[in-house]
Scaffold this motif. Structure first.
Motif, PDB file in Angstrom:
ATOM      1  N   GLN A  11       0.827  -1.199   0.000  1.00 12.98           N
ATOM      2  CA  GLN A  11       0.000   0.000   0.000  1.00 12.98           C
ATOM      3  C   GLN A  11       0.866   1.256   0.000  1.00 12.98           C
ATOM      4  O   GLN A  11       2.011   1.230   0.454  1.00 12.98           O
ATOM      5  CB  GLN A  11      -0.945  -0.036   1.206  1.00 12.98           C
ATOM      6  N   ASN A  12       0.311   2.344  -0.495  1.00 17.24           N
ATOM      7  CA  ASN A  12       1.072   3.563  -0.745  1.00 17.24           C
ATOM      8  C   ASN A  12       1.733   4.173   0.488  1.00 17.24           C
ATOM      9  O   ASN A  12       2.768   4.827   0.360  1.00 17.24           O
ATOM     10  CB  ASN A  12       0.185   4.599  -1.433  1.00 17.24           C
ATOM     11  N   PHE A  15       5.569   3.621   0.860  1.00 16.77           N
ATOM     12  CA  PHE A  15       6.491   4.108  -0.158  1.00 16.77           C
ATOM     13  C   PHE A  15       6.982   5.512   0.206  1.00 16.77           C
ATOM     14  O   PHE A  15       6.391   6.178   1.054  1.00 16.77           O
ATOM     15  CB  PHE A  15       5.795   4.099  -1.524  1.00 16.77           C
ATOM     16  N   GLY A  18       5.001   8.444   1.803  1.00 21.77           N
ATOM     17  CA  GLY A  18       3.887   7.885   2.567  1.00 21.77           C
ATOM     18  C   GLY A  18       4.070   8.106   4.053  1.00 21.77           C
ATOM     19  O   GLY A  18       5.107   8.594   4.518  1.00 21.77           O
ATOM     20  N   GLU A  26      10.016  -0.009  -3.376  1.00 23.82           N
ATOM     21  CA  GLU A  26       9.860   0.009  -4.829  1.00 23.82           C
ATOM     22  C   GLU A  26      10.345  -1.294  -5.452  1.00 23.82           C
ATOM     23  O   GLU A  26       9.671  -1.884  -6.303  1.00 23.82           O
ATOM     24  CB  GLU A  26      10.617   1.189  -5.461  1.00 23.82           C
ATOM     25  N   ALA A  29       7.965  -4.131  -4.529  1.00 23.63           N
ATOM     26  CA  ALA A  29       6.713  -4.036  -5.279  1.00 23.63           C
ATOM     27  C   ALA A  29       6.909  -4.454  -6.736  1.00 23.63           C
ATOM     28  O   ALA A  29       6.043  -5.099  -7.328  1.00 23.63           O
ATOM     29  CB  ALA A  29       6.159  -2.621  -5.206  1.00 23.63           C
ATOM     30  N   GLN A  50      -5.604  -5.911   2.065  1.00 24.80           N
ATOM     31  CA  GLN A  50      -5.452  -4.481   2.289  1.00 24.80           C
ATOM     32  C   GLN A  50      -5.719  -4.168   3.754  1.00 24.80           C
ATOM     33  O   GLN A  50      -6.785  -4.474   4.282  1.00 24.80           O
ATOM     34  CB  GLN A  50      -6.424  -3.712   1.398  1.00 24.80           C
ATOM     35  N   TYR A  66      -4.910   8.439   0.355  1.00 26.74           N
ATOM     36  CA  TYR A  66      -4.106   7.868  -0.728  1.00 26.74           C
ATOM     37  C   TYR A  66      -3.231   6.737  -0.183  1.00 26.74           C
ATOM     38  O   TYR A  66      -3.014   5.726  -0.844  1.00 26.74           O
ATOM     39  CB  TYR A  66      -3.244   8.963  -1.369  1.00 26.74           C
ATOM     40  N   GLU A  69      -4.468   3.055  -0.135  1.00 29.28           N
ATOM     41  CA  GLU A  69      -4.714   2.388  -1.419  1.00 29.28           C
ATOM     42  C   GLU A  69      -3.603   1.403  -1.768  1.00 29.28           C
ATOM     43  O   GLU A  69      -2.435   1.625  -1.459  1.00 29.28           O
ATOM     44  CB  GLU A  69      -4.833   3.435  -2.536  1.00 29.28           C
ATOM     45  N   ASN A  71      -0.866  -0.182  -3.928  1.00 32.66           N
ATOM     46  CA  ASN A  71       0.054   0.440  -4.864  1.00 32.66           C
ATOM     47  C   ASN A  71      -0.198  -0.049  -6.287  1.00 32.66           C
ATOM     48  O   ASN A  71      -0.536  -1.218  -6.513  1.00 32.66           O
ATOM     49  CB  ASN A  71       1.493   0.131  -4.443  1.00 32.66           C
ATOM     50  N   ASP A  72      -0.008   0.854  -7.250  1.00 30.85           N
ATOM     51  CA  ASP A  72      -0.250   0.535  -8.659  1.00 30.85           C
ATOM     52  C   ASP A  72       0.548  -0.664  -9.164  1.00 30.85           C
ATOM     53  O   ASP A  72       0.106  -1.356 -10.082  1.00 30.85           O
ATOM     54  CB  ASP A  72       0.063   1.745  -9.545  1.00 30.85           C
TER      55      ASP A  72
END
Length: 186
Positions: A11-12, A15, A18, A26, A29, A50, A66, A69, A71-72
């Protein structure tokens, strides 16, 4: 062997920028994303986890932010289940155990954040429930920690927890090892 992938709390907030950045999120992920792509391509089951910290004193993973959420790099597709949890153990108060049992898999592969908290708790709980567990070490990350006056660097925290898990609770390996063996087994 049929496997199920559990992605824990990537999750963000973990990172840079955050609320609780880890060491090397990074890279972890990216490796988790590569494993996720492999599972998707093979049609193997996937469950995203989550963490949502819904308390007045929550310092990270707060609802509606944010940071909470996923992570992308490992964002779930519309048809991939997301299990919401409120404690380090991904099984506690969730339907994760039922999802795994319903999938009738031979191995549960776990990746995520933090190695020293939610990954550790989830791996130990999975082993206690009788699941065969594999951890992709390079798809996990940990924070720097302090004990008394001692600062323990995140890479050392990560290694120590994986060493302990590999002793009794899980097979600890890498994403490349998992994907190469799966290709060789096919």
């Amino acid at each position: 062997m049929t496997r199920l992938l559990v992605i824990v709390d990537i999750q963000n907030d973990y990172f840079p920028g955050g609320a609780y950045p880890l060491v090397g999120p990074e890279a972890a992920a990216e490796r988790a994303g590569a494993l996720l792509a492999h599972f998707r391509a093979s049609g193997a089951p996937i469950v995203h986890v989550q963490h949502v910290w819904d308390a007045p004193d929550a310092t990270f993973m707060r609802p509606g932010t944010y940071g909470v959420e996923i992570n992308d790099a490992v964002a779930p597709l519309a048809d991939e289940p997301v299990v919401l949890k409120a404690s380090p153990n991904s099984f506690l108060g969730t339907d994760l155990e039922h999802r795994i049992r319903d999938a009738a898999v031979g191995d549960v592969v776990i990746v995520g954040m933090m190695t020293s908290m939610c990954v550790d708790s989830t791996v130990r709980a999975a082993a206690d429930l009788g699941f065969a567990v594999t951890v992709a070490a390079d798809a996990c990350a940990a924070p720097d920690l302090e004990f008394g006056d001692t600062l323990i660097p995140g890479d050392v925290v990560h290694a120590a927890f994986l060493a302990a898990l590999g002793g009794s609770f899980a097979t600890v390996t890498t994403v490349d090892d998992l994907t190469q063996h799966a290709t060789a087994d096919a």
